[in-house]
Design an enzyme around this catalytic site. Structure first.
Site, PDB file in Angstrom:
ATOM      1  N   CYS A  39       0.785  -1.239   0.000  1.00  0.00           N
ATOM      2  CA  CYS A  39       0.000   0.000   0.000  1.00  0.00           C
ATOM      3  C   CYS A  39       0.823   1.300   0.000  1.00  0.00           C
ATOM      4  O   CYS A  39       1.280   1.708  -1.051  1.00  0.00           O
ATOM      5  CB  CYS A  39      -0.995  -0.042   1.158  1.00  0.00           C
ATOM      6  SG  CYS A  39      -2.377   1.081   0.916  1.00  0.00           S
ATOM      7  N   HIS A  42      -3.412  -5.575   2.356  1.00  0.00           N
ATOM      8  CA  HIS A  42      -3.112  -5.757   3.777  1.00  0.00           C
ATOM      9  C   HIS A  42      -3.709  -7.107   4.186  1.00  0.00           C
ATOM     10  O   HIS A  42      -4.326  -7.789   3.380  1.00  0.00           O
ATOM     11  CB  HIS A  42      -3.786  -4.666   4.607  1.00  0.00           C
ATOM     12  CG  HIS A  42      -3.366  -3.284   4.258  1.00  0.00           C
ATOM     13  ND1 HIS A  42      -2.154  -2.764   4.626  1.00  0.00           N
ATOM     14  CD2 HIS A  42      -4.005  -2.294   3.595  1.00  0.00           C
ATOM     15  CE1 HIS A  42      -2.072  -1.506   4.210  1.00  0.00           C
ATOM     16  NE2 HIS A  42      -3.178  -1.196   3.569  1.00  0.00           N
TER      17      HIS A  42
HETATM   18  N1  GLN Z   1      -2.089   6.930   2.482  1.00  0.00           N
HETATM   19  C1  GLN Z   1      -2.226   6.128   1.307  1.00  0.00           C
HETATM   20  C2  GLN Z   1      -3.629   6.189   0.713  1.00  0.00           C
HETATM   21  O1  GLN Z   1      -4.584   6.484   1.409  1.00  0.00           O
HETATM   22  C3  GLN Z   1      -1.854   4.699   1.636  1.00  0.00           C
HETATM   23  C4  GLN Z   1      -2.849   4.016   2.545  1.00  0.00           C
HETATM   24  C5  GLN Z   1      -2.394   2.691   3.073  1.00  0.00           C
HETATM   25  O2  GLN Z   1      -1.198   2.370   3.129  1.00  0.00           O
HETATM   26  N2  GLN Z   1      -3.339   1.893   3.518  1.00  0.00           N
HETATM   27  O3  GLN Z   1      -3.787   5.921  -0.459  1.00  0.00           O
END
Ligand code: GLN
Length: 273
Positions: A119, A216
């Site tokens: 992510c 995740h």
């Molecule tokens: N901050 C980034 C987004 O919202 C990554 C989010 C995350 O790692 N879950 O796209």
């Protein structure tokens, strides 16, 4: 073994390397970097590190985990790199240090060192992430990809099909939508969920042995084929081949882990989005 401090990590690695691998029973270290776990670790992404540690041991290797955070010394030896997701604010906190490490990360990727980036770090392994508020956080460009933050967050369970790992299950939560270009291929095609963006049905990215993904979960406990890919490439990077040396007990334990993973995967695939 877990190293908090890069200096100590280098000493430990040197010592271990003095024991030439070969004969049965000898220590075979594999150096694993856990990247920015203080600021980039949500939805249990550090569970990926635990899975790698556990499976490496069962296969007869000795994991040496280096916890790398901004300002730390970079370990002398690196066979595998794992990174997690984070809030936009976490991505800003690591930004300066991350860009300073960009050269070494690109070099390691070129040398075939396997990496798994989830992510927020997946986004920053591309060229940039432009947040919903319009700031552009530059990335290190291992992937030919850009990510644009949008108002709609893409949230929920994901099931996807990949060429190399079969079905992958996980959970996404991101505002950034990622678009791939050039030689950067998607990791998978989404069957349930959104993935990289609202447009093309792809999820994640792959260049050489580097995997980027929105999944995740943690990802690796439910997707052991991905874990074993990373482990095999890491062993090849260090020793030229991947040669598990397993006791009967270790085989039994691995079978149990894999059975649990299969059951968890079955449940995950039935879950509503
Ligand atoms: N901050 C980034 C987004 O919202 C990554 C989010 C995350 O790692 N879950 O796209």
């Amino acid at each position: 073994m877990t190293q908090e401090n890069g200096g100590a990590a280098q000493d430990a690695t040197k010592e271990a390397a003095d024991t030439a691998p070969g004969a049965a029973g000898e220590s075979r270290p594999i150096d694993v970097v856990s990247l920015y776990a203080h600021d980039m670790n949500i939805y249990g992404d550090s569970g990926n590190v635990l899975v790698i540690e556990k499976r490496l041991r069962l296969y007869g290797y000795e994991p040496v985990v280096h916890l790398y955070n901004p300002g730390d010394l970079w370990p002398e030896h690196v066979d595998l790199v794992l990174g997690g997701g984070g809030q936009d604010s976490g991505q800003r906190i690591i930004q300066k240090d991350f860009l300073q490490r960009g050269g070494i990360l690109r070099q390691l990727a070129k040398e075939g060192v396997p990496m798994l980036m989830i992510c927020g770090l997946y986004q920053l392994f591309g060229k940039y992430f432009q947040t919903v508020s319009g700031d552009r956080i530059p990335g290190v460009g291992v992937f030919d990809a850009v990510t644009i933050g949008k108002k709609a967050r893409l949230i929920g369970n994901v099931v996807e099909r990949s060429r190399d790992f079969g079905i992958i299950v996980g959970y996404e939560n991101h505002s950034g939508q990622t678009f791939l270009h050039g030689d950067t291929k998607p990791l998978a095609t989404v069957s349930k969920g959104q993935g990289n963006n609202l447009d093309d049905g792809f999820e994640g990215a792959r260049v050489g042995n580097v995997i980027g993904t929105y999944m995740h979960g943690s990802l690796l406990p439910k997707n052991p084929r991905v874990a074993d890919f990373l482990i095999a490439r890491a062993a090849e990077h260090r020793y030229g081949t991947f040669e598990p040396r397993m006791s009967r007990e270790a085989r039994h334990e691995l079978d149990l882990l894999d059975r649990t993973a299969r059951e968890a995967r079955d449940v995950a695939q039935q879950r509503p989005r």
